[in-house]
Design a protein around this motif. Structure first.
Motif, short mmCIF file in Angstrom:
data_model
loop_
_atom_site.label_atom_id
_atom_site.label_comp_id
_atom_site.label_asym_id
_atom_site.label_seq_id
_atom_site.Cartn_x
_atom_site.Cartn_y
_atom_site.Cartn_z
N GLN A 110 0.83 -1.19 0.00
CA GLN A 110 0.00 0.00 0.00
C GLN A 110 0.87 1.24 0.00
O GLN A 110 1.78 1.38 0.82
N ILE A 112 0.78 5.17 0.73
CA ILE A 112 -0.08 5.99 1.60
C ILE A 112 0.37 7.44 1.57
O ILE A 112 1.57 7.75 1.66
N ASN A 117 -4.82 6.07 0.18
CA ASN A 117 -3.92 4.94 -0.01
C ASN A 117 -4.38 4.12 -1.20
O ASN A 117 -5.57 4.15 -1.56
#
Length: 406
Positions: A110, A112, A117
């Protein structure tokens, strides 16, 4: 034999049944137009695939760990650690026929930025990777060799990552994002490339120094692959042979033993996809060619009807001196005129249909001259082939029986 006169007679006979003649041509028209349009779609797809592969780097060579066996159990390539930084350094300094070389490590996770995100992939590479994969920095700059040596936490991001993480339209340059909890400062944004021929988004990626990904993200000492750019597409095979010899020597692989690495080139992928599109093109052309066969049967049917209707005319012409070959040529010319005229109309319709498909449907279409010549030649041969037997039957009629025919 006066061919000019025979052509006039054939044209006059066809003009007496214009609508029937047009319906006879219709099968040829549809067949020729279909063949041209189908071949145009197939060739357009082939050219489009080659162009997209060229955008990815047509002379790119990919080296990955190979399968291996430990304790009799075959391991997957992803779990192998057979490629080291020493391999990259040796290839970079000793391999011939290569223009650029980059180690690769990657990790999915992920990305972010504040409350935003998105899943993406971060690739650890060096600056040569940009030339190998034909990427360019649209804004900002590429990280430097010094950043690679220091394992700096800097990155260059694709446009999809920017769209997903900076939804309010903020300038991403100089901002810090986190990937797998590791902060990265954005120093550049890649120029958009869109989707490739396999439907992959080429802008959904983050590029960072390979040393940073090795040490701070993956905590590994080996590399997951090596990307190489050959001097030209034609020299790809020589470059592969050279790299293979270097890696076998580095890994101390004996003659006859299996390689513990795999080497693939874009040329190999291009050839595979081209052969697939060629097969589909031939299949489409064969399906369209059925229309030509149907059209040819239509010509034979109408010529049989014409011979039957004009039996007395044939008998009269033969009684005043016309020979069998004159009658043969008269009906054969009629069949050829029908097929050639249908072919000309079909060629124009096929080219027009190809243009319409390109501009209305947005499909890649390319009309090659050979497809026009081939279609026209086939329809001419069709006229001669299917018109021969009825014409032969007409030429063999007995003049006395023909004159008595009601």
């Amino acid at each position: 034999m006066n061919y000019k006169n025979l052509i006039k007679i054939a044209l006059k006979a066809l003009s007496n049944n214009k609508f029937r003649g047009f319906l006879t041509m219709l099968g040829i028209i549809i067949g020729v137009a279909s063949v041209i349009a189908m071949l145009a779609i197939g060739q357009g797809s082939k050219r489009s695939i080659r162009e997209q592969i060229s955008e990815m780097g047509s002379n790119m060579i990919m080296i990955h760990p190979g399968n291996g066996q430990f304790g009799g159990v075959r391991q997957s390539a992803s779990s192998m650690q057979t490629l080291k930084l020493e391999d990259y350094e040796t290839i970079r300094h000793e391999a011939s026929y290569i223009a650029a070389c980059s180690p690769t490590v990657n990790s999915s996770g992920q990305a972010i930025n504040g409350a935003n995100n998105a899943p993406t992939t971060v690739y650890g590479v060096n600056a040569d990777y940009m030339d190998i994969r034909k990427y360019t920095v649209g804004r900002g700059e590429m990280f430097t060799e010094q950043d690679v040596k220091k394992a700096a936490k800097v990155c260059v991001v694709g446009q999809t990552v920017v769209d997903n993480l900076f939804t309010a339209g903020e300038d991403p340059l100089g901002r810090t994002i986190r990937v797998n909890k590791i902060p990265f400062k954005i120093v550049g944004v890649l120029s958009p490339k869109g989707y490739n021929s396999m439907g992959q988004d080429q802008d959904d990626l983050i590029i960072a120094p390979y040393t940073t990904i090795q040490k701070r993200v993956l905590a590994i000492t080996y590399i997951q692959g090596i990307f190489v750019s050959a001097l030209s597409e034609e020299l790809s095979d020589r470059a592969i042979d050279d790299i293979t010899a270097i890696l076998r020597q580095n890994h101390k692989i004996k003659a006859g033993d299996e390689d513990d690495f795999h080497i693939r080139s874009q040329e190999e992928l291009s050839s595979m996809l081209s052969s697939t599109t060629d097969l589909m093109t031939v299949l489409l052309a064969c399906i369209a060619g059925i229309s030509l066969l149907v059209g040819g049967i239509g010509i034979m049917n109408i010529m049989y009807v014409s011979v039957t209707e004009r039996t007395r005319e044939i008998g009269l012409r033969m009684s005043i001196g016309a020979k069998g070959r004159h009658i043969l040529w008269q009906f054969l010319i009629e069949a050829v005129i029908i097929s050639v005229t249908g072919g000309v109309i079909g060629v124009m319709l096929g080219i027009g249909a190809s243009a319409a498909i390109k501009y209305l449907a947005g499909w890649p279409v390319f009309v090659q001259p050979y497809s026009v010549v081939l279609s026209f030649a086939v329809c001419t041969v069709t006229g001669v082939f299917f018109g021969w037997y009825p014409a032969r039957k007409a030429s063999n009629l007995d003049p006395i029986d023909a004159l008595r025919y009601e």
